[in-house]
Scaffold this motif. Structure first.
Motif, PDB file in Angstrom:
ATOM      1  N   VAL A 362    -128.385-147.533 -84.070  1.00 60.48           N
ATOM      2  CA  VAL A 362    -127.132-148.294 -84.072  1.00 60.48           C
ATOM      3  C   VAL A 362    -126.135-147.687 -85.052  1.00 60.48           C
ATOM      4  O   VAL A 362    -124.944-147.627 -84.787  1.00 60.48           O
ATOM      5  N   GLY A 363    -126.662-147.217 -86.197  1.00 61.68           N
ATOM      6  CA  GLY A 363    -125.754-146.797 -87.261  1.00 61.68           C
ATOM      7  C   GLY A 363    -125.371-145.339 -87.184  1.00 61.68           C
ATOM      8  O   GLY A 363    -125.617-144.647 -86.191  1.00 61.68           O
ATOM      9  N   LYS A 364    -124.744-144.896 -88.260  1.00 62.95           N
ATOM     10  CA  LYS A 364    -124.395-143.480 -88.384  1.00 62.95           C
ATOM     11  C   LYS A 364    -125.120-142.969 -89.617  1.00 62.95           C
ATOM     12  O   LYS A 364    -124.592-143.003 -90.722  1.00 62.95           O
ATOM     13  N   PRO A 365    -126.330-142.472 -89.391  1.00 62.53           N
ATOM     14  CA  PRO A 365    -127.169-142.142 -90.557  1.00 62.53           C
ATOM     15  C   PRO A 365    -126.581-141.039 -91.418  1.00 62.53           C
ATOM     16  O   PRO A 365    -125.975-140.094 -90.918  1.00 62.53           O
ATOM     17  N   ARG A 366    -126.811-141.202 -92.743  1.00 58.01           N
ATOM     18  CA  ARG A 366    -126.464-140.153 -93.698  1.00 58.01           C
ATOM     19  C   ARG A 366    -127.749-139.451 -94.088  1.00 58.01           C
ATOM     20  O   ARG A 366    -128.742-140.111 -94.380  1.00 58.01           O
ATOM     21  N   TYR A 367    -127.718-138.142 -94.114  1.00 50.99           N
ATOM     22  CA  TYR A 367    -128.955-137.423 -94.444  1.00 50.99           C
ATOM     23  C   TYR A 367    -129.013-137.124 -95.942  1.00 50.99           C
ATOM     24  O   TYR A 367    -129.183-136.005 -96.369  1.00 50.99           O
ATOM     25  N   SER A 368    -128.861-138.174 -96.710  1.00 57.06           N
ATOM     26  CA  SER A 368    -129.009-138.031 -98.152  1.00 57.06           C
ATOM     27  C   SER A 368    -130.492-138.034 -98.480  1.00 57.06           C
ATOM     28  O   SER A 368    -131.328-138.237 -97.602  1.00 57.06           O
ATOM     29  N   ALA A 369    -130.830-137.803 -99.749  1.00 54.77           N
ATOM     30  CA  ALA A 369    -132.251-137.738-100.116  1.00 54.77           C
ATOM     31  C   ALA A 369    -133.009-139.008 -99.713  1.00 54.77           C
ATOM     32  O   ALA A 369    -134.084-138.917 -99.109  1.00 54.77           O
ATOM     33  N   PRO A 370    -132.479-140.207-100.012  1.00 51.79           N
ATOM     34  CA  PRO A 370    -133.236-141.386 -99.571  1.00 51.79           C
ATOM     35  C   PRO A 370    -133.409-141.419 -98.051  1.00 51.79           C
ATOM     36  O   PRO A 370    -134.476-141.788 -97.553  1.00 51.79           O
ATOM     37  N   GLY A 371    -132.363-140.997 -97.332  1.00 52.39           N
ATOM     38  CA  GLY A 371    -132.452-140.988 -95.875  1.00 52.39           C
ATOM     39  C   GLY A 371    -133.547-140.058 -95.389  1.00 52.39           C
ATOM     40  O   GLY A 371    -134.348-140.401 -94.517  1.00 52.39           O
ATOM     41  N   LEU A 372    -133.608-138.852 -95.989  1.00 50.10           N
ATOM     42  CA  LEU A 372    -134.639-137.894 -95.586  1.00 50.10           C
ATOM     43  C   LEU A 372    -136.033-138.446 -95.892  1.00 50.10           C
ATOM     44  O   LEU A 372    -136.948-138.350 -95.073  1.00 50.10           O
ATOM     45  N   PHE A 373    -136.200-139.001 -97.068  1.00 52.34           N
ATOM     46  CA  PHE A 373    -137.513-139.541 -97.413  1.00 52.34           C
ATOM     47  C   PHE A 373    -137.920-140.659 -96.459  1.00 52.34           C
ATOM     48  O   PHE A 373    -139.086-140.789 -96.083  1.00 52.34           O
ATOM     49  N   VAL A 374    -136.939-141.458 -96.052  1.00 60.24           N
ATOM     50  CA  VAL A 374    -137.254-142.545 -95.133  1.00 60.24           C
ATOM     51  C   VAL A 374    -137.677-141.984 -93.778  1.00 60.24           C
ATOM     52  O   VAL A 374    -138.689-142.403 -93.197  1.00 60.24           O
ATOM     53  N   ILE A 375    -136.938-140.998 -93.288  1.00 57.58           N
ATOM     54  CA  ILE A 375    -137.285-140.421 -91.978  1.00 57.58           C
ATOM     55  C   ILE A 375    -138.651-139.750 -92.060  1.00 57.58           C
ATOM     56  O   ILE A 375    -139.509-139.911 -91.184  1.00 57.58           O
ATOM     57  N   GLY A 376    -138.874-139.000 -93.156  1.00 60.80           N
ATOM     58  CA  GLY A 376    -140.177-138.358 -93.335  1.00 60.80           C
ATOM     59  C   GLY A 376    -141.294-139.378 -93.403  1.00 60.80           C
ATOM     60  O   GLY A 376    -142.374-139.187 -92.831  1.00 60.80           O
ATOM     61  N   SER A 377    -141.032-140.462 -94.095  1.00 61.27           N
ATOM     62  CA  SER A 377    -142.073-141.477 -94.235  1.00 61.27           C
ATOM     63  C   SER A 377    -142.423-142.079 -92.877  1.00 61.27           C
ATOM     64  O   SER A 377    -143.595-142.337 -92.590  1.00 61.27           O
ATOM     65  N   ILE A 378    -141.419-142.275 -92.019  1.00 55.52           N
ATOM     66  CA  ILE A 378    -141.705-142.832 -90.693  1.00 55.52           C
ATOM     67  C   ILE A 378    -142.630-141.891 -89.928  1.00 55.52           C
ATOM     68  O   ILE A 378    -143.644-142.304 -89.369  1.00 55.52           O
ATOM     69  N   LEU A 379    -142.304-140.594 -89.954  1.00 55.25           N
ATOM     70  CA  LEU A 379    -143.123-139.627 -89.207  1.00 55.25           C
ATOM     71  C   LEU A 379    -144.558-139.598 -89.728  1.00 55.25           C
ATOM     72  O   LEU A 379    -145.522-139.637 -88.953  1.00 55.25           O
ATOM     73  N   ILE A 380    -144.695-139.522 -91.038  1.00 60.75           N
ATOM     74  CA  ILE A 380    -146.041-139.414 -91.613  1.00 60.75           C
ATOM     75  C   ILE A 380    -146.821-140.699 -91.362  1.00 60.75           C
ATOM     76  O   ILE A 380    -147.989-140.688 -90.975  1.00 60.75           O
ATOM     77  N   PHE A 381    -146.144-141.822 -91.571  1.00 60.83           N
ATOM     78  CA  PHE A 381    -146.837-143.099 -91.411  1.00 60.83           C
ATOM     79  C   PHE A 381    -147.281-143.310 -89.964  1.00 60.83           C
ATOM     80  O   PHE A 381    -148.383-143.806 -89.704  1.00 60.83           O
ATOM     81  N   VAL A 382    -146.439-142.938 -89.013  1.00 60.34           N
ATOM     82  CA  VAL A 382    -146.824-143.105 -87.606  1.00 60.34           C
ATOM     83  C   VAL A 382    -148.060-142.263 -87.305  1.00 60.34           C
ATOM     84  O   VAL A 382    -148.995-142.720 -86.643  1.00 60.34           O
TER      85      VAL A 382
END
Lengths: 841, 125, 94, 317
Positions: A362-382
């Motif tokens: 829905v949003g317009k994601p920013r690829y800042s450090a927190p954003g990257l860590f969140v995306i990485g965490s989703i991949l690893i956790f899945v």
């Protein structure tokens, strides 16, 4: 709009107030909540300080346990290496697991709660600041002593799960195992204390108008987290108690040769141990939900589904413990129950993952450090979640269990589910406590190194597990194809470590602690209340909350809060205080007076540490003295609490008046006591389960219990004790001496009942050392003994307060809480007497 | 260079072979033989008694460590350290040194030769 | 308390169902009678979920927060029912 | 004879034993494992695609993903359907792999010890017929019911190519069915951390054709008494306090039964090849090989004595 407490929601319309507030109010607040100087840093209790100490200590343990992991990876880099001798390796892997789980993961998320929750809820502080301080110091002192055991070769070496009989006196005669039981003793105390703090904090100190559906997801996560601690930790508390008693006094709880059962430990340990994983994961998932919304610059999609997912995880995670025991020979139907529940618990995880993806869409994601860590965490956790589903399948688990496949699985879950979110949180929230934000450029490098390192380290472990490499091996033989995957894993581990090292560099360069004022501020443009301008007293005035992202919906809010145009723009009583609100709709109920800095929590923590340490090294005299001093220090810190202030009702803004002293079931003290009693009740219930379990699994060792007839006087005494406790509270109307007398009599009745109960078992020929049944029964009696002794202590405390004229009428919190405790002890005694006689009758 | 070594070894072998007709005929001590020898030593579990270089386990303490074996003049302090005798020794030590604790170990001719080649390639670092 | 009981109803029923099932497996055994009892209990719990879901649907939402709570309860009953159904399968298949 | 050198000869890393089943109690699990691994990869790909779409997708696709409907579909409905199927598969497989009463299987009791295994072959009535250690011989094509027990701490019995693992727990007897399709050597290892040299607690299963198995079985006779100096040394040095050699005065029970030690594939519980050299090395200083094991080092033997002892034990086939 309907009301929960009779508070008229229309009153919210009076805010923001119009009249300008004098500057002296702000100065007074700053004076009341002043920053510590010099030695005061040790006596500080404010959540800004305790939260940071807590987080820093937890992160230190992360680094220490990480170094242990690197040592292990070096040892395993090639077959038959000799970097760590076998005996040392066994200590190192035990400490790595124990420290990561108990001294890093749980304290770290708890610390994040202590640090962030008051700001997020716009409370001045958590409701029991001194309890937080005590919990932190007990953890820090105890944890460091515990860790030090590895430097003298006395670290535990039985694995973090400490299965008996390997950890029994016969096979682990040294004090290494006792060090484990000690270290865990601290973390149990501090986790329970933190949980009480967080439950009461989240449910009762939210900003007015912040109904449950407007609560930040992180607060929801912490609420479920704390509730899970209350239900899960008692099990490990009991387990560690029983094991220590077995080691010290030979009561055979886990000794199959004397009617105990090693599997009892596994049930007790994993009933705690698996929820523990979710206890670690849920707060981190809460962080991800908060960060995702900000990073995507849109409100969280599926808020209520995420709330439901958190709650469902909280429940269903209590039905998965035996999936750690699929290979213990449980009957297929029983393993099936746990297999089904293990699958069910993945549904809420899936819901959260798709909610995060939907939010990003829905949003317009920013690829800042927190954003990257969140995306990485989703991949690893899945990835970890998918292997989790695999091992939930019983036949596959028979192969994967206790192999490196599980090592891979659990690190994917914990690193994806907790470590990456925590680093995201560091990059996200540090601007709210530091003058400078961390470097986003370095943060991307940190993320890149950690993400690559994590996958390089742990992906090959799936393969080595399928190749037949068991867990917890100090080496492996060549010729099995294990050399290459292990070497790759070691390289990955060092990449991961390089990422963490770079983070430390970033931290040193940019972190400048500035609790309250002068922080970097809302650099991410977030919408929740922790990004309001704060000082040590938190926000200047406590806003009325009308939505989930108040800062987005009302851009002028920050300025108005700072101008003191909402609730409590000043100290109404000249003391530290916060507004207590109702649990569902957060309607203001009363003003709570918060205690200030005090040396007694840290003193109590040090003596608690002394107590446990002395027991470990068998210095019983010193231990007893330390224990006594710890109790005195706790009572001393409590002595200053539960006082009325001159003004019975005060204006908390816009002419809204609330009382300053509330007793009974609406008070925060009552809530805390009820939660404590749930903890005690859970310990007791797990004790009852232990007895029934031994009966069901070791029937040949069972002897007929004493007759029910004998229980009649016990029941009568316990009922009398309950009646005296409840009646005593009512009698406070007649005078402060009456309840004290009733409580003393109640305690006497409890003691008498216990004496009778114990006597009947002894007369029937039972002894604690003789059989599992005897051990379990006498352990339950000992628990009741502890309850009676605590009840007596509380009655004595009330007596002392009555003598000093501190027991105010017509109602008094100390009297309330003692009543609750004694009534609980009576019920516990009664249930215990009946249950122990029923099992195997 | 390697070729020369092979030649010398071959000549030496012929000469020695004349003196000890019952011994195993040595063959080239090239890198391949050394590698095969190291693997054979591991496979046979020589580490149960001898600490072997570049193998951390087992590090037996019953027999002497094998590190630098190629530099030693004597086998078991009594026999000249040459490939032929070494190959014979690793297979049947008691036949050459009656008081030794090292038993005769059944192995193929090639294994004995390879192990000898490997042992002689070990030099002090 | 009532508000929480409604919000958490699906999960509370799951918990009761699960722990009774575990108790049967641990203390009584996996004989035919146990399996029959589990099947019956599973049916009853699913029926309770359905009835509660219907009741929750009919409750008048007083305001946004009230409606939100009902939605939470309804979805919770859905997840609870799925988990309860799965929980009952081992009695038939394992 | 070639399988005597199994430690190095099985240098294969692929296929991993779990994915290389050797019998009917491992094969269905391998199928399940492949299904789970491939299915898991597919689901991961779907999630990655969804995440990629959310981050970089077209407006239209993003709109489809960005709502509660997508959460219900991806987070609830999809897993609910897939997991229901998996659960049914898993439950029925669990039950079909679990030992049922009344199977016509060969029975063997295996008792885990720190850090080795007792092996008791049982006859049809459950009486002990033959004792051995650290090695199990089975005929191919016939199910073998293992009765797993422990003498001290918890161990776990795991031969990945023949079946999943099963714990050995003090005070309990757990049952595990294994069966090999083809003759060969199947390796395994203790999978539950049991302290000390847990990493060096291996096990070997040797599957024979039916005829070879009978031959092997028939050859299991007590030692013939022709021990000579080796046996004398064995008895005089206290070895008999812990070890039994049937047919001799040695009847110790603490350590492995050595009646047929010479014919075993390995020494030290699956970790060393069995030859005169390793035998001598193990006797003289097993602590250097397997630190912490219960057998002390015996440095007192002269070279000749050590060789005599090793030769004697090697002769116990």
């Amino acid at each position: 709009m309907s009301s929960e407490t009779g508070f008229d929601p229309a009153l919210y319309a009076r805010f923001p107030t119009r009249a300008p507030r004098p500057d002296e109010e702000k100065e007074e607040l700053a004076h009341i909540w002043c920053a510590p100087k010099g030695w005061d840093y040790l006596t500080a209790v404010n959540n800004s300080y305790i939260g940071l100490y807590y987080l820093g200590t937890a992160f230190l343990f992360f680094l220490l346990a990480g170094i242990l992991a690197l040592l292990m990876r070096v040892q395993l880099a090639a077959p038959l290496m000799e970097v760590l001798p076998q005996a040392v390796y066994n200590q190192v892997f035990t400490m790595h697991g124990t420290v990561m789980m108990f001294l890093f993961a749980v304290p770290a998320v708890e610390a994040a709660g202590v640090l962030l929750l008051p700001q997020m809820l716009a409370a001045r502080d958590l409701p029991f600041p001194r309890l937080s301080a005590y919990a932190f110091w007990a953890y820090a002192v105890g944890g460091l002593c515990f860790f030090a055991s590895i430097f003298v070769g006395l670290a535990p070496d039985g694995g973090w799960f400490m299965y008996p009989p390997l950890t029994s006196k016969a096979y682990s005669p040294g004090i290494n195992t006792d060090f484990w039981l000690l270290g865990i003793g601290f973390i149990e105390i501090s986790a329970i204390a933190g949980a009480i703090e967080i439950i009461v904090g989240v449910l009762r100190t939210r900003a007015p108008g912040m109904s449950l559906d407007r609560m930040p997801i992180f607060a929801w996560a912490m609420l479920v987290f704390a509730a899970m601690i209350v239900i899960a930790f008692p099990s490990v508390i009991l387990a560690t108690l029983l094991l220590e008693i077995e080691r010290a006094f030979g009561w055979p709880f886990f000794d199959a040769g004397r009617g105990g059962d090693p599997l009892l430990w596994q049930h007790l340990f994993w009933f705690f141990g698996h929820p523990e994983v979710y206890i670690i994961f849920l707060p981190a998932a809460g962080m991800v939900s908060m960060i995702v919304a900000t990073v995507a610059r849109t409100e969280l999609v599926g808020y209520r589904l995420i709330v439901l997912a958190l709650l469902a995880t909280g429940f269903i995670s209590f039905g998965v413990w035996a999936h750690h025991m699929f290979a213990t020979g449980l009957p297929p139907m029983t393993t099936g129950f746990f297999s089904a529940a293990s699958m069910a618990v993945s549904i809420p995880a899936g819901i959260q993952v798709f909610a995060w993806i939907a939010t990003l869409a829905v949003g317009k994601p920013r690829y800042s450090a927190p954003g990257l860590f969140v995306i990485g965490s989703i991949l690893i956790f899945v990835t970890g979640g998918l292997t989790g589903v695999m091992v939930a399948m019983v036949p596959f688990d028979w192969q994967a269990h206790d192999s490196y496949f599980i090592v891979a699985h659990l690190h994917y879950v914990l690193i994806g589910g907790m470590v990456f979110p925590l680093f995201a949180a560091f990059y996200y929230w540090i601007p709210s406590i530091s003058r400078r934000p961390l470097s986003d450029r370095l943060g991307r490098w940190v993320f890149g190194l950690m993400f690559a390192g994590m996958n390089i380290a742990f992906l090959p472990m799936h393969l080595s597990g399928l190749q037949g490499m068991p867990r917890r091996v100090s080496t492996y033989l060549p010729g099995q194809g294990l050399a290459l995957p292990n070497l790759v894993s070691t390289v990955g581990a060092f990449l991961l470590a390089a990422g963490v090292l770079l983070f430390l560099v970033d931290l040193v360069r940019n972190f400048r602690f500035a609790p309250g004022g002068g922080t970097a501020g809302n650099v991410h443009d977030a919408g929740t209340l922790e990004w309001l301008p704060t000082e040590l007293y938190s926000v200047r005035s406590i806003p009325v909350v009308a939505s989930r992202e108040p800062l987005w919906d009302d851009p002028a809010l920050a300025a108005r809060v700072e101008a003191g145009r909402y609730f409590l723009p000043r100290s109404a009583t000249g003391l530290r205080e916060t507004i207590v609100t109702s649990p569902l709709r957060a309607e203001p109920q009363y003003l709570q007076i918060l205690p200030g800095p005090s040396p007694w929590p840290i003193a109590a923590a040090i003596f608690t540490a002394g107590f446990f340490l002395a027991l470990t090294v068998q210095a019983y005299g010193f231990g007893l003295a330390s224990g006594l001093f710890a109790v005195i220090a706790v009572l001393r810190w409590l002595w200053e609490s539960d006082r009325r202030v001159a003004a019975e009702r005060v204006d908390i803004g816009a002419g809204i008046e609330v009382p300053t002293y509330v007793t009974g079931s609406a008070s925060h003290g009552w809530w805390a006591m009820v939660i404590l009693l749930i903890v005690m009740g859970m310990i007791f219930v797990m004790g009852l389960f232990s007895l029934a379990f031994l009966w069901s699994n070791q029937p040949s060792y069972w002897a007929p219990p004493p007759a029910f007839r004998g229980a009649v006087p016990i029941l009568l005494l316990d009922l009398a004790a309950a009646a005296l406790a409840i009646g005593g509270r009512r009698l406070l109307l007649r005078g402060a001496a009456w309840p004290v007398v009733a409580f003393v009599l109640s305690t006497a009745a409890l003691g008498g009942a216990l004496w009778l109960d114990r006597g009947q078992w002894a007369a029937a020929g039972f002894a604690a050392e003789a059989s599992g049944q005897g051990a379990a029964v006498f352990a339950l009696l000992a628990l009741q003994g502890a309850a009676v002794a605590t009840g007596a202590l509380m009655a004595g405390y009330c007596a002392a307060r009555a003598l000093r004229g501190l027991v105010t009428r017509p109602a008094n919190t100390s009297i309330d809480l003692t009543m609750l405790f004694l009534a609980y002890a009576a019920i516990q005694g009664l249930v215990g007497a009946l249950f122990t006689r029923a099992v195997g009758a | 260079m390697a070729r020369e070594e092979v030649m010398i070894a071959a000549v030496g072998t012929l000469l020695l072979g004349a003196c000890h007709p019952a011994e195993i005929a040595p063959h080239d001590a090239g890198a391949a033989a050394i590698a095969r020898g190291r693997d054979a030593a591991r496979r046979l579990g020589c580490g149960a008694c001898h600490a072997m270089p570049d193998s951390a386990w087992p590090k037996g303490r019953v027999g002497p460590a094998l590190d630098g074996f190629g530099d030693r003049a004597m086998i078991a302090g009594q026999l000249p350290n040459d490939p032929v005798r070494l190959a014979a020794f690793v297979r049947d030590a008691p036949a050459l040194v009656p008081g030794t604790a090292m038993p005769a170990i059944p192995m193929r001719d090639e294994d004995a030769r390879d192990i000898a080649a490997w042992l002689q390639s070990l030099h002090e670092q | 308390m009532r508000a929480w009981a409604i919000m958490l109803s699906g999960l509370l029923i799951w918990a009761a169902h699960f722990f009774i099932l575990y108790g049967i497996g641990e203390f009584i055994g996996d004989g035919f009678a146990s399996r029959l009892a589990i099947a019956a209990l599973t049916g009853v719990c699913l029926a309770i979920c359905a009835l509660l879901a219907a009741a929750v649907m009919r409750m008048p939402p007083r305001d946004f927060f009230g409606k939100w709570r009902m939605q939470l309860a309804f979805a919770g009953l859905g997840i609870g029912a799925l988990a309860i159904l799965w929980q009952g399968l081992p009695a038939l298949l394992a | 004879m070639s399988n005597r050198f199994l430690l190095a000869s099985t240098s294969a890393g692929w296929p991993p034993p779990v994915l290389d089943p050797g019998g009917p109690y491992a094969e269905p699990v391998t199928l399940l494992a492949w299904a789970l691994l491939i299915g898991g990869a597919v689901v991961l790909a779907i999630v990655v695609a969804a995440l990629g779409t959310a981050l970089f997708g077209s407006k239209r696709l993003k709109a489809k993903l960005g709502g509660e409907r997508a959460i219900w579909l991806g987070g609830f409905l999809f897993p609910a359907v897939v997991l229901t199927g998996l659960l049914i598969w898993g439950l029925s497989l669990t039950s079909s792999l679990s030992p049922q009463p009344g199977t016509d299987a060969m029975r063997v009791r295996i008792i885990g010890e720190m850090w080795w295994w007792r092996v008791h072959y049982l006859d049809a009535r459950g009486q002990e017929a033959l004792r051995d250690a650290n090695e199990l011989h089975i005929p191919v094509g016939r199910p073998v019911l293992l009765e797993l027990e422990s003498a001290d701490v918890i161990h776990s019995f795991w031969i990945p190519r023949l079946a999943g693992k099963m714990d050995m727990i003090p005070g309990r007897t757990n049952k595990l069915l294994i069966e090999a399709d083809r003759p060969g050597v199947y390796k395994g290892q203790c999978a539950e951390y049991c302290g000390g040299p847990h990493a060096l607690m291996g096990f070997v299963v040797v599957a024979h054709s039916a005829k070879d198995f009978e031959r092997w079985r028939a050859a299991r006779r007590p030692a013939d008494g022709g021990g000579g100096p080796g046996l004398d040394l064995f008895l005089a040095s206290g070895c008999a306090a812990c070890h039994t050699i049937r047919g001799t005065a040695a009847n110790g029970l603490a350590g492995p039964d050595l009646t047929h030690v010479g014919s075993r594939q390995t020494l030290g519980a699956g970790i060393l090849p069995n030859n005169p050299g390793t035998m001598a090395g193990w006797i003289a200083d097993s602590q250097a090989i397997k630190p912490g094991n219960r057998m002390p080092a015996y440095h007192q033997f002269s070279g000749r004595e050590l060789r005599a002892l090793a030769a004697y034990l090697r002769g116990l086939e």
